[in-house]
Design a protein around this motif. Structure first.
Motif, PDB file in Angstrom:
ATOM      1  N   PRO A  13      58.626  64.726  41.249  1.00  0.00           N
ATOM      2  CA  PRO A  13      57.808  65.671  40.478  1.00  0.00           C
ATOM      3  C   PRO A  13      58.268  65.797  39.017  1.00  0.00           C
ATOM      4  CG  PRO A  13      58.262  66.581  42.636  1.00  0.00           C
ATOM      5  CD  PRO A  13      59.106  65.337  42.490  1.00  0.00           C
ATOM      6  N   ARG A  14      59.573  65.792  38.785  1.00  0.00           N
ATOM      7  CA  ARG A  14      60.095  65.855  37.417  1.00  0.00           C
ATOM      8  C   ARG A  14      59.736  64.583  36.653  1.00  0.00           C
ATOM      9  NH1 ARG A  14      63.853  63.320  35.242  1.00  0.00           N
ATOM     10  NH2 ARG A  14      64.906  62.708  37.148  1.00  0.00           N
ATOM     11  N   ASP A  28      56.082  64.736  35.730  1.00  0.00           N
ATOM     12  CA  ASP A  28      55.886  65.669  34.609  1.00  0.00           C
ATOM     13  C   ASP A  28      56.278  65.020  33.285  1.00  0.00           C
ATOM     14  OD1 ASP A  28      54.957  67.628  36.317  1.00  0.00           O
ATOM     15  OD2 ASP A  28      56.859  68.733  36.385  1.00  0.00           O
ATOM     16  N   TRP A  80      48.035  62.827  41.360  1.00  0.00           N
ATOM     17  CA  TRP A  80      48.561  62.767  42.712  1.00  0.00           C
ATOM     18  C   TRP A  80      47.395  62.527  43.663  1.00  0.00           C
ATOM     19  CZ3 TRP A  80      53.726  63.341  44.073  1.00  0.00           C
ATOM     20  CH2 TRP A  80      54.581  63.746  43.058  1.00  0.00           C
ATOM     21  N   PRO A 110      51.979  59.859  43.427  1.00  0.00           N
ATOM     22  CA  PRO A 110      51.419  59.753  42.080  1.00  0.00           C
ATOM     23  C   PRO A 110      50.982  58.323  41.743  1.00  0.00           C
ATOM     24  CG  PRO A 110      53.810  59.858  41.971  1.00  0.00           C
ATOM     25  CD  PRO A 110      53.442  59.959  43.416  1.00  0.00           C
TER      26      PRO A 110
END
Length: 135
Positions: A24-25, A28, A47, A52
């Motif tokens: 997730p990081r 981002d 996603w 992703p």
């Protein structure tokens, strides 16, 4: 003419047992990077089913800046488990003007190849101009 179409499955690691806890990081960070590119064509990171994916495409009269290969190199550096392909047709590329090229992203490396299914572009994709030979 500069045409390109590509996709990337974004993965933190190539290890099958990896937890992907930083994913997730990473996504981002990739979103921030993409937002800074201000590309006028298709550039989509989303996603799907818990994973992703990045999709990219464009068609311009000349090579674009930033070059789409730079994005693949960036993903290779920040998410080395990612994989994907980028097809490029660039009629101004010395030595490859009549070829569809493929950029391959796998295991943190970006490599360049000729796409045999779509090359040579003339006559595989387009007919030669009248009075001009095939390849």
């Amino acid at each position: 003419m500069f045409e390109y179409h590509g996709w990337i499955t974004v993965r933190q690691s190539a290890d099958a047992d990896s937890e992907e806890s930083a994913l997730p990081r990473i996504v981002d960070e990739l979103r921030l990077h993409i937002d800074g590119l201000a590309a006028p064509y298709l550039l989509d990171l989303r996603w799907m089913n818990g994973e992703p994916f990045l999709h990219i495409g464009g068609h311009a009269n000349h090579r674009t800046a930033p070059h789409p290969v730079a994005l693949y190199e960036h993903v290779a550096a920040v998410a080395p488990g990612s994989y994907g392909l980028l097809h490029i047709r660039d009629d101004e590329d010395p030595g490859h003007a009549n070829q569809m090229r493929v950029v391959r992203l796998a295991r943190g490396a970006v490599t360049h190849h000729t796409e045999p299914l779509l090359s040579p572009c003339v006559p595989e994709l387009e007919s030669p101009f009248p009075g001009q030979g095939g390849s």
